[in-house]
Design an enzyme around this catalytic site. Structure first.
Site, short mmCIF file in Angstrom:
data_model
loop_
_atom_site.label_atom_id
_atom_site.label_comp_id
_atom_site.label_asym_id
_atom_site.label_seq_id
_atom_site.Cartn_x
_atom_site.Cartn_y
_atom_site.Cartn_z
N TRP A 1 0.83 -1.20 0.00
CA TRP A 1 0.00 0.00 0.00
C TRP A 1 0.87 1.26 0.00
O TRP A 1 0.51 2.27 -0.59
CB TRP A 1 -0.91 0.00 1.23
CG TRP A 1 -1.78 1.22 1.36
CD1 TRP A 1 -3.03 1.39 0.85
CD2 TRP A 1 -1.47 2.44 2.05
NE1 TRP A 1 -3.52 2.63 1.17
CE2 TRP A 1 -2.59 3.30 1.91
CE3 TRP A 1 -0.36 2.89 2.76
CZ2 TRP A 1 -2.61 4.58 2.46
CZ3 TRP A 1 -0.39 4.18 3.31
CH2 TRP A 1 -1.50 5.00 3.15
N HIS A 2 2.02 1.18 0.66
CA HIS A 2 2.86 2.37 0.79
C HIS A 2 3.58 2.75 -0.49
O HIS A 2 4.01 3.89 -0.64
CB HIS A 2 3.89 2.16 1.91
CG HIS A 2 3.33 2.33 3.28
ND1 HIS A 2 2.69 1.32 3.95
CD2 HIS A 2 3.28 3.41 4.10
CE1 HIS A 2 2.28 1.75 5.13
NE2 HIS A 2 2.62 3.02 5.25
N GLY A 3 3.73 1.81 -1.42
CA GLY A 3 4.38 2.21 -2.65
C GLY A 3 4.76 1.04 -3.52
O GLY A 3 4.83 -0.11 -3.07
N PHE B 1 2.19 8.68 -0.82
CA PHE B 1 1.50 7.40 -0.73
C PHE B 1 0.02 7.54 -1.02
O PHE B 1 -0.68 6.57 -1.12
CB PHE B 1 1.71 6.80 0.66
CG PHE B 1 3.17 6.64 1.04
CD1 PHE B 1 4.06 6.12 0.14
CD2 PHE B 1 3.62 7.05 2.28
CE1 PHE B 1 5.39 5.98 0.46
CE2 PHE B 1 4.96 6.91 2.62
CZ PHE B 1 5.85 6.38 1.71
#
Length: 488
Positions: free
Chosen positions: A325-327, A488
């Site tokens: 999800w963060h990248g 993000f």
């Protein structure tokens, strides 16, 4: 428009005056105003992506009504998967297209097959992960009959795009925020003062702690191949303070601004670096995301039911998805994997809920056991942050390898101290000590300044607040620095 910018310092008072002095007797007018200024706030980043936000809002609003009014389960399922598919499709395209296409080509290359592919110069719409998750939770809750759809389009649009939380959270739930949007709000002086204190502390964390710690952290991470030993340890420590001060600072400002308008947003941080184990850390770090994954992924997968094997599997899935999800980078996957490994002993031995209270609750100092538990948890977290911050897996490996080198050399400690002081001086270490002390004293509250100084005489409190303002003015960077989680 950044929270730590002059433009926001002008924007916020204007909206506040209009909200409480022009539309104070008109709930509909207040909500329309919030929607208009939220769209303006977002358009200041890139007006082109405002249409994507509007489309996402309209999609989830419409599919929510369609699901609720559907005559058959198959039609309800159709509208549900349409919304899920389009939302994740947009998120996947803007955030993960290049990652997937290049990873696929690399995987095929392992078999000796060369594949030509095209990457796209895609601009990531700011806040897309956050407002997409707002919409997903809303649609999922309607599908499972937990809530009924909101029929007032203005109210629903404010829920998705409320400007304090729009670009970096917290990730709100319809059950929590929509009722506040729908009821009459009366100005509360005490709550507004509390909001100003929370904004002040958030600005201090961002502009004094995070932005100044970034100086040394960036030097180390950008030149890890030519550094070693304790210098790199200090770089990782400074990054841990940077990301906490930056993200929790944003959350404090967001919650404080929301208080000014009569809203209570979900708490996002609860002094995570004072945690005694990794499970406690994840109950205190980015709480709105952790609980989102718990409610909408972990529990549907079976949660803690079905035996240890499923519990372990679900835990790994949660942390790997959280990392992703963060990248779109394998470094985030490894970061998630490390945290899954960290938490695994407490899952296996069922000690993950052994630290539900605050460390040293009701006391000034922790016990020796608590101190070392906090220290070990912090060290594990700092090590994982190396992969979070590194540009690539190779860069992270170089950082870790060179960090280990020279740690046993006495000269390395002197060199590291000299380098740190020559780079940031004595002021930053003293500011960090002050920052940690205030956080420690306020650790049992919602935020550090919530009740700090309640018993002080008013002149003393005002001197303390004036000192914080002075420190912000003295140590703030001359250029505006974006918040880390905007990417993000």
């Amino acid at each position: 428009m950044l929270f730590n910018s002059l433009s926001f310092a002008v924007f916020l008072p204007i909206v506040f005056v209009l909200y409480w002095f022009v539309f104070h007797k008109q709930l509909k007018g207040q909500n329309i105003l919030l929607l208009v200024v939220s769209y303006f706030f977002y358009a200041c980043w890139d007006y082109r992506f405002l249409f994507l936000l509007m489309f996402s809002t309209f999609l989830d609003y419409s599919t929510g009504l369609a699901m609720f009014d559907a005559k058959t389960k198959s039609w309800k399922r159709f509208w549900f998967w349409l919304s899920i598919g389009v939302n994740l499709g947009f998120l996947g395209f803007f955030k993960y297209y290049n990652f997937f296409i290049s990873s696929f080509a690399d995987a095929i290359g392992l078999w000796g097959i060369h594949v030509d592919y095209w990457t796209l110069n895609i601009i990531l719409p700011v806040g897309i992960s956050f407002y997409t998750f707002h919409g997903l939770s809303y649609v999922i809750d309607i599908y499972y009959d937990r809530i009924q759809p909101e029929r007032n389009f203005i109210d629903y649009s404010v829920f998705v795009s409320f400007f304090p939380l729009l670009v970096a959270g917290p990730i709100e739930r319809a059950t929590h925020l929509l009722p506040q949007i729908q009821r009459v709000r009366v100005f509360d002086y005490g709550n507004a003062v509390l909001g100003l204190r929370q904004i002040l502390w958030g600005l201090f964390k961002k502009m004094v702690i995070a932005d100044n710690c970034a100086t040394l952290a960036n030097l180390m991470f950008n030149d890890a191949a030519h550094q070693e030993g304790l210098k790199l340890v200090m770089g990782a420590v400074f990054f841990s303070l940077q990301i906490y001060g930056d993200f929790s600072g944003y959350s404090d400002i967001a919650l404080g601004v929301a208080r000014l308008f009569g809203f209570d947003l979900l708490r996002n941080f609860a002094f995570p670096y004072f945690s005694r184990d990794i499970a406690e850390f994840w109950r205190r770090w980015h709480i709105s995301l952790s609980t989102w994954f718990r409610d909408y992924l972990y529990i549907p997968l079976g949660g803690s039911k079905g035996g240890m094997a499923k519990k372990v599997r679900n835990t790994f899935i949660i942390f790997l998805v959280s990392g992703f999800w963060h990248g779109a980078n394998w470094t985030f996957i490894i970061w998630g994997l490390l945290n899954a490994l960290y938490i695994m002993p407490s899952i296996v031995f069922e000690t993950n809920r052994s630290n539900l209270n605050t460390v040293a609750q009701g006391k000034l100092f922790p016990t020796i056991r608590e101190f070392f538990a906090v220290l070990i948890t912090y060290c594990l977290t700092v090590f994982a942050w190396i992969f979070f911050r590194a540009e690539s897996v190779t860069a992270a490996w170089i950082y870790v390898k060179n960090m280990v080198k020279g740690l046993l050399s006495k000269a390395a400690y002197v060199q590291a101290l000299d380098f740190t002081l020559s780079t940031v001086g004595w002021a930053l270490p003293l500011l960090i000590l002050f920052f940690i002390s205030i956080e420690w004293l306020g650790r049992e509250q919602q935020f550090a300044l919530q009740r700090l100084g309640e018993r002080w005489k008013q002149p003393v409190r005002w001197v303390f607040y004036a000192t914080l303002i002075f420190l912000i003015g003295m140590f703030m960077k001359t250029e505006e620095t974006p918040f880390i989680y905007f990417q993000f």
